[in-house]
Design a protein around this motif. Structure first.
Motif, PDB file in Angstrom:
ATOM      1  N   GLU A 135       0.825  -1.221   0.000  1.00 12.45           N
ATOM      2  CA  GLU A 135       0.000   0.000   0.000  1.00 12.45           C
ATOM      3  C   GLU A 135       0.852   1.261   0.000  1.00 12.45           C
ATOM      4  O   GLU A 135       0.406   2.318  -0.443  1.00 12.45           O
ATOM      5  N   ASP A 136       2.084   1.144   0.473  1.00 11.74           N
ATOM      6  CA  ASP A 136       2.966   2.311   0.435  1.00 11.74           C
ATOM      7  C   ASP A 136       3.620   2.481  -0.926  1.00 11.74           C
ATOM      8  O   ASP A 136       4.171   3.536  -1.228  1.00 11.74           O
ATOM      9  N   LEU A 137       3.617   1.424  -1.713  1.00 10.50           N
ATOM     10  CA  LEU A 137       4.364   1.456  -2.962  1.00 10.50           C
ATOM     11  C   LEU A 137       3.472   1.578  -4.188  1.00 10.50           C
ATOM     12  O   LEU A 137       3.914   1.996  -5.248  1.00 10.50           O
ATOM     13  N   LEU A 138       2.224   1.158  -4.060  1.00  7.79           N
ATOM     14  CA  LEU A 138       1.369   1.136  -5.248  1.00  7.79           C
ATOM     15  C   LEU A 138       1.199   2.535  -5.829  1.00  7.79           C
ATOM     16  O   LEU A 138       1.246   3.533  -5.119  1.00  7.79           O
ATOM     17  N   VAL A 139       0.967   2.566  -7.104  1.00 12.05           N
ATOM     18  CA  VAL A 139       1.158   3.772  -7.887  1.00 12.05           C
ATOM     19  C   VAL A 139       0.408   5.012  -7.392  1.00 12.05           C
ATOM     20  O   VAL A 139       0.896   6.116  -7.494  1.00 12.05           O
ATOM     21  N   ASP A 140      -0.763   4.832  -6.806  1.00 11.77           N
ATOM     22  CA  ASP A 140      -1.530   6.026  -6.453  1.00 11.77           C
ATOM     23  C   ASP A 140      -1.079   6.679  -5.151  1.00 11.77           C
ATOM     24  O   ASP A 140      -1.539   7.765  -4.817  1.00 11.77           O
ATOM     25  N   THR A 141      -0.211   5.975  -4.440  1.00 14.21           N
ATOM     26  CA  THR A 141       0.245   6.539  -3.178  1.00 14.21           C
ATOM     27  C   THR A 141       1.273   7.644  -3.455  1.00 14.21           C
ATOM     28  O   THR A 141       2.254   7.414  -4.142  1.00 14.21           O
ATOM     29  N   VAL A 142       1.028   8.811  -2.907  1.00 13.92           N
ATOM     30  CA  VAL A 142       1.968   9.913  -3.076  1.00 13.92           C
ATOM     31  C   VAL A 142       2.630  10.185  -1.731  1.00 13.92           C
ATOM     32  O   VAL A 142       1.955  10.271  -0.710  1.00 13.92           O
ATOM     33  N   GLY A 143       3.934  10.274  -1.744  1.00 15.27           N
ATOM     34  CA  GLY A 143       4.651  10.595  -0.519  1.00 15.27           C
ATOM     35  C   GLY A 143       5.149   9.371   0.204  1.00 15.27           C
ATOM     36  O   GLY A 143       4.623   8.264   0.049  1.00 15.27           O
ATOM     37  N   SER A 144       6.190   9.605   1.021  1.00 16.16           N
ATOM     38  CA  SER A 144       6.745   8.515   1.814  1.00 16.16           C
ATOM     39  C   SER A 144       5.883   8.327   3.056  1.00 16.16           C
ATOM     40  O   SER A 144       4.969   9.104   3.316  1.00 16.16           O
ATOM     41  N   LYS A 145       6.207   7.298   3.818  1.00 18.37           N
ATOM     42  CA  LYS A 145       5.393   7.026   4.995  1.00 18.37           C
ATOM     43  C   LYS A 145       5.364   8.216   5.968  1.00 18.37           C
ATOM     44  O   LYS A 145       4.280   8.630   6.395  1.00 18.37           O
ATOM     45  N   PRO A 146       6.541   8.790   6.339  1.00 18.18           N
ATOM     46  CA  PRO A 146       6.467   9.916   7.280  1.00 18.18           C
ATOM     47  C   PRO A 146       5.721  11.106   6.700  1.00 18.18           C
ATOM     48  O   PRO A 146       4.986  11.791   7.426  1.00 18.18           O
ATOM     49  N   GLN A 147       5.872  11.347   5.401  1.00 18.41           N
ATOM     50  CA  GLN A 147       5.175  12.484   4.786  1.00 18.41           C
ATOM     51  C   GLN A 147       3.670  12.297   4.847  1.00 18.41           C
ATOM     52  O   GLN A 147       2.920  13.223   5.151  1.00 18.41           O
ATOM     53  N   ARG A 148       3.243  11.065   4.572  1.00 20.17           N
ATOM     54  CA  ARG A 148       1.798  10.828   4.573  1.00 20.17           C
ATOM     55  C   ARG A 148       1.249  10.901   5.993  1.00 20.17           C
ATOM     56  O   ARG A 148       0.145  11.367   6.232  1.00 20.17           O
ATOM     57  N   ARG A 149       2.073  10.427   6.944  1.00 21.85           N
ATOM     58  CA  ARG A 149       1.637  10.491   8.332  1.00 21.85           C
ATOM     59  C   ARG A 149       1.445  11.963   8.748  1.00 21.85           C
ATOM     60  O   ARG A 149       0.444  12.325   9.345  1.00 21.85           O
ATOM     61  N   GLU A 150       2.428  12.768   8.361  1.00 18.40           N
ATOM     62  CA  GLU A 150       2.364  14.175   8.744  1.00 18.40           C
ATOM     63  C   GLU A 150       1.171  14.853   8.080  1.00 18.40           C
ATOM     64  O   GLU A 150       0.424  15.608   8.706  1.00 18.40           O
ATOM     65  N   ALA A 151       0.984  14.526   6.784  1.00 16.15           N
ATOM     66  CA  ALA A 151      -0.117  15.139   6.047  1.00 16.15           C
ATOM     67  C   ALA A 151      -1.444  14.796   6.702  1.00 16.15           C
ATOM     68  O   ALA A 151      -2.350  15.624   6.799  1.00 16.15           O
ATOM     69  N   LYS A 152      -1.545  13.549   7.201  1.00 20.40           N
ATOM     70  CA  LYS A 152      -2.785  13.118   7.814  1.00 20.40           C
ATOM     71  C   LYS A 152      -3.017  13.878   9.112  1.00 20.40           C
ATOM     72  O   LYS A 152      -4.136  14.319   9.401  1.00 20.40           O
ATOM     73  N   GLU A 153      -1.940  14.028   9.857  1.00 15.55           N
ATOM     74  CA  GLU A 153      -2.074  14.732  11.129  1.00 15.55           C
ATOM     75  C   GLU A 153      -2.468  16.197  10.909  1.00 15.55           C
ATOM     76  O   GLU A 153      -3.292  16.748  11.622  1.00 15.55           O
ATOM     77  N   ARG A 154      -1.849  16.817   9.928  1.00 11.76           N
ATOM     78  CA  ARG A 154      -2.127  18.240   9.705  1.00 11.76           C
ATOM     79  C   ARG A 154      -3.330  18.477   8.798  1.00 11.76           C
ATOM     80  O   ARG A 154      -3.673  19.616   8.499  1.00 11.76           O
ATOM     81  N   LYS A 155      -3.886  17.356   8.289  1.00 12.53           N
ATOM     82  CA  LYS A 155      -5.038  17.443   7.394  1.00 12.53           C
ATOM     83  C   LYS A 155      -4.733  18.331   6.189  1.00 12.53           C
ATOM     84  O   LYS A 155      -5.514  19.186   5.787  1.00 12.53           O
TER      85      LYS A 155
END
Ligand code: SF4
Ligand code: SF4
Ligand code: SF4
Ligand code: FES
Lengths: 177, 804
Positions: A135-155
């Motif tokens: 799920e972290d690698l499939l094509v539609d995922t944008v950003g690395s794990k920490p980036q996505r985590r941060e984006a989720k936290e900051r909405k």
């Protein structure tokens, strides 16, 4: 040492002092990357059917000099296939701490499924967070794990720290806004 | 011996050797697809073409000489198939000539022409003979041609042509899938079925490029079908239990031995990520050659289901996970004040000798008479002298009482060899001959060499000159009658078997120069029958191969785990019981106050009865010595699949004894083996293929435990634990309850009726099958390794609406 020499040296300094700087104020500004940069991998899909290209053959894992890849295949349900053909990768993991970004996996892949992308901002805190799963690698995922985590936290959407003149065609389906 | 030259090497090989084996014997390599060890060479694939020449004799009987005065070599006009050409004196073989190389490359290309490009998804990939030969002998270099600017241009590509298309997913049984596109028509699988287990089920259908492998039967007869997945040179026949579990190079490959039956076939355990994923046959020329039974191959699913990794303790009626400390505290509390003589220590049938030794010593230390191992027979099998399968092949006549196809499947395959009169092949530099020219397709079986008796018509009946179905429980009478017939006395009556058959068997037995008697669990469980058998073997001279229902029966008996007086495995008597690796029938726990088990996974009985369950290892995961039915000492090697805290028998026993505050006889396999070495002269180091180890043992038969019910438990190669696997259950179908039509009528049963049968081992559903060839008055049910060959009490429950 002559005064001339001193003036010349000072001249260079002064010239650069007033010219446009080559340093990039990262992370405030994006890093320009070459299209063939080797960054975080992407698992691509067939654009027409949306099926995963990966057939779980483990050839990438065999080619990897750092033993960074783990693949566990399984049989496709013919009614509801994940990939083309009989076999797909049920588990696909790359350990980004081990990976040396050599691109051998991409070379070995018979279906063009695993392609090295551009993301390089992978720094994280825990070992387990460096293991990138499907799920972290499939094509539609944008950003690395920490980036996505941060984006989720900051909405907020993921903020990528790079720009490329164009996305090379192997990265089928990868788009950067 | 024949002298010949291979390229530059002069070698000497036995008469009748094929050129193919001579080439390998000389240390050269040639590609081949259709030849396989133990199968007849047929020259189907044309992959092994070589240049062959021989000297010739003139009319005067002298070699025709060339100018130098040496015998002149006359080359055959065309290349010859090495596998079907016999060596001759003075022959010259050239495997390196340009025309040979061209032929090899051409044949590889022809074979690849219609082969799909499945390698990335094919389970054979990485261990595929076609891949390897294409890499070694294919046309690779010549694909490209230099253009003027120095670049290489593709001249011809395997991918340019339209390939043949055929059925890619054709299930042959629950265990085997056939991909018809991948088949290269080597015919190994077809020949295998006819030549090895002796059942013609597969064949070629259509001709030419349309040829495909097919069968009239669905599913393939279970028993020995799995071997075709090993010998298929490509991925056309694959093992469904291991489908897409890993690529061949990713498996952890452990060479060990199978403990499903007492033959102990050599196997490879292929595991990955801590799970047994596949079992393959490993070559042991003296035991299983290159074959194993389906149960040994496909029956590994249970090792993955519900494995325990921590102790389970019963609290308020339910088993809950606890720490080892808590388990130990529980044990020492419950064991304090227990009389040591009231403790029973029991080991599974597949326990290693080191475990057996530790259990026996611990029992001695406690002063208890209650100990034993699973499926111990009443007559100790070690009281019979051991014989090798090679002794069987050297015999002229075999008397078989029992069902080798189920009790010791590998022996059944060796009996097929015996029936064809095949003796062990000579060994070459490369081992077993690849193209043994003594073997042919459809070799006649010689029924006059075999007499067989069993409680039901077995697979072997089709090949036997003399056969008879006796009523369960009359093996003693059978052997007495045979002895009487040999001594020319009046025969006692044997229910079900005619006097003629017995006289005929006895006559043939006496006429033969060398004889072998094969007996199964039923005979070993009847001391009178076993006595009479020993008598015959001693007085008349015969090898005896016994098929004990416990795999390591010989080894465990040797360590002293054979109880003389107390309650054995599965018998009530002990107040505190410790069972390692297997659970007994519920009846055995009667009167036990504390029940401790060590199991790989919970079963129904442990769930209902256990006070404490410790995590145990399976035999795939153990180190230890085992002794097979031939008295061959073999060493188990552990596959890395056990949960970290799983204990072997020695560790688990030490855990219990320590909580009890008693002396621990040994704490590790190495320590136990050293003791065994001191005590029994067991070698400390073993060669890979094991060694014959047949010390004399003095053990008496056990009394009691005759059973004597009217339900006869038929031997099966499958074990109860294997039925945990859904696929195995599907493949075997519902168990059948065989009854004679007369008995069925008396009991109100009819063909196809669904019933529930309550046995000492629990209640199982079954479907009634009428069989007029078996003795009336009895019911027969598959044993699945529990109570094999015994007669037990039972009840048949007909559920409402159970009629067919
Ligand atoms: S880029 Fe190289 S090191 Fe990284 S996963 Fe791929 S093959 Fe392995
Ligand atoms: S990414 Fe490519 S090489 Fe790796 S398993 Fe999937 S298909 Fe095979
Ligand atoms: S299925 Fe396999 S073993 Fe059978 S003929 Fe084809 S290639 Fe040979
Ligand atoms: S023709 Fe197939 S091995 Fe000789």
């Amino acid at each position: 040492m002559s005064v001339m020499a001193l003036a010349k040296a000072l001249g260079i300094t002064l010239r650069h002092f007033f010219s446009k700087p080559v340093t990039i104020p990262y992370p405030d500004a994006p890093v320009p990357l070459k299209p063939r940069f080797h960054g975080r991998h992407v698992l691509t899909r067939h654009p027409d059917t949306g099926l995963e290209k990966c057939i779980g053959c483990s050839l990438c894992a065999a080619a990897c000099p750092a033993y960074a890849i783990y693949v566990e295949p399984a049989e496709n349900d013919p009614e509801n296939p994940v990939s083309i053909g009989e076999r797909y990768a049920k588990v696909y993991e790359i350990n980004m701490l081990r990976c040396i970004f050599c691109g051998n996996c991409e070379e070995a892949c018979p279906t063009g499924a695993i392609v090295l992308g551009y993301e390089f901002e992978l720094a994280d805190y825990r070992y387990s967070d460096f293991v990138y799963t499907k799920e972290d690698l499939l094509v539609d995922t944008v950003g690395s794990k920490p980036q996505r985590r941060e984006a989720k936290e900051r909405k907020k959407p993921v903020k990528l720290g790079f720009e490329v003149p164009y996305v090379r065609p192997e990265l089928e389906g990868v788009k950067y806004e | 011996m024949v002298k010949l030259r291979i390229n530059d090497r002069e070698i000497e090989v036995p008469e009748g050797t094929s050129v193919l084996d001579a080439v390998f014997h000389a240390g050269y390599d040639i590609p081949y697809f259709c030849s396989e060890r133990h199968l007849s060479p047929i020259g189907a694939c044309r992959m092994c073409l070589v240049k062959v020449g021989t000297p010739r004799k003139g009319p005067d009987g002298e070699w025709i000489k060339d100018e130098d005065g040496r015998p002149k070599i006359f080359w055959f006009p065309k290349l010859m198939a090495a596998c079907t050409t016999r060596v001759s004196e003075g022959m010259v073989v050239d495997t390196l000539a340009d025309e040979v190389k061209k032929a090899q490359a051409g044949m590889v290309e022809f074979t690849l022409e219609n082969h799909p490009l499945d390698c990335p998804t094919c389970d054979k990939g990485g261990a595929c003979e076609l891949q390897d030969r294409a890499y070694e002998y294919g046309l690779f270099e010549k694909y490209y041609t230099e253009t003027q600017n120095g670049l290489k241009k593709v001249l011809y590509s395997r991918f340019e042509f339209t390939k043949r298309h055929a059925d890619k997913h054709h299930k042959l049984s629950e265990f085997i899938v056939l991909d018809r596109e991948r088949c290269i028509h080597c015919k190994r699988c077809v020949r295998y079925f006819e030549e090895i287990p002796g059942e013609e089920v597969l064949d070629f259908i259509e001709r030419g490029v349309h040829t495909l492998i097919g069968s009239e039967e669905w599913p393939l007869p279970a028993g020995f079908s799995g071997n075709i997945t090993d010998i298929c040179p490509v991925g056309a026949l694959l093992d469904l239990t291991a489908r897409f579990r890993a690529r061949n190079w990713e498996f952890e490959k452990t060479p060990t031995f199978d403990l499903t039956d007492a033959a102990m076939s050599a196997i490879w355990v292929d595991s990955r990520s801590g799970k047994v994923e596949r079992i393959r046959a490993r070559e042991h020329p003296e035991v299983n050659e290159i074959w194993i039974s389906d149960a040994a191959r496909f029956g590994h699913g249970w090792t993955k289901e519900g494995r325990l990794s921590r102790p389970l303790l019963r609290k308020d009626g339910a088993l809950v996970e606890v720490s080892f400390e808590e388990a130990a505290a529980f044990l020492s509390e419950r064991l304090s004040g227990v009389r040591p003589e009231a403790v029973g220590l029991y080991l599974a049938a597949d326990g290693a000798m080191e475990e057996g030794y530790t259990f026996a010593e611990a029992a001695k230390g406690l002063g208890t008479a209650h100990f034993g191992f699973e499926n111990a027979t009443r007559f100790p099998v070690s009281a019979l002298p051991a014989a090798s399968f090679a002794d069987l092949l050297a015999s002229e006549f075999a008397l078989v009482v029992g069902d080798p196809a189920e009790e010791m499947p590998v022996l059944y395959l060796r009996l097929q060899e015996f029936l064809k009169g095949i003796t062990p092949a000579p060994r070459y530099f490369h081992g077993t001959p690849i193209a043994d020219l003594r073997l042919e397709e459809r070799m006649p079986r010689r029924p006059e060499r075999l007499a067989t008796f069993a409680a039901y018509p077995t697979r072997l009946f089709a090949f036997a000159g003399v056969r008879g179905v006796y009523a369960p429980g009359s093996v003693a009478a059978l052997f007495e009658a045979l002895l009487a017939a040999m001594n020319g006395k009046r025969l006692p009556e044997v229910p079900g078997v005619s006097e003629e058959a017995i006289r005929e068997a006895a006559r043939r037995f006496l006429e033969a120069e060398a004889r072998t008697i094969v007996v199964g669990a039923e005979v070993l469980d009847d001391p009178e029958a076993a006595q009479a058998l020993s008598e015959i073997a001693r007085a008349k001279g015969a090898h005896v191969i016994a098929m004990p229902p416990a795999a390591n029966a010989r080894g465990l008996e040797l360590t002293g785990l054979f109880p003389e007086k107390g309650a054995g495995f599965g018998e009530p008597g002990a107040e505190v019981v410790f069972y390692y690796g297997a659970t007994p029938p519920a009846e055995a726990l009667r009167g036990a106050r504390l029940k401790v088990f060590a199991l790989p996974a919970l079963d129904a009985l442990a769930k209902a009865e256990a006070d404490l369950v410790l995590p145990a290892k399976t035999y795939y995961e153990k180190r230890g010595l085992v002794l097979n039915a031939e008295g061959r000492l073999l060493e188990l090697r552990p596959a890395p699949t056990a949960p970290a805290s799983a204990m072997d028998g020695i560790e688990a026993l030490a855990f219990v004894l320590e909580a009890f505050g008693k002396r621990v006889p040994a704490r590790s396999v190495l320590e136990a083996r050293t003791r065994l070495h001191e005590r029994l002269k067991v070698p400390l180091e073993l060669p890979e293929e094991g060694t014959l180890f047949r010390p004399r043992v003095r053990l008496g038969a056990r009394r009691g435990g005759e059973g004597g019910g009217s339900l006869y438990l038929r031997p099966t190669m499958w074990r109860a634990r294997m039925l945990k696997d859904e696929r195995v259950r599907r493949a075997l179908g519902e168990p059948r309850l065989y009854v004679h039509p007369e008995t069925a009528r008396a009991e109100g049963l009819s063909e196809g009726m669904r019933v529930e049968v309550a046995t000492p081992y629990g209640q199982t559903p079954a479907v009634v099958a009428l069989d007029e060839r078996i003795a009336p008055g009895f019911f027969q049910l598959p044993a699945f390794g529990r109570g094999t060959g015994r007669r037990v009490a039972h009840r048949i429950l007909v559920p409402s609406g159970g009629a067919a």
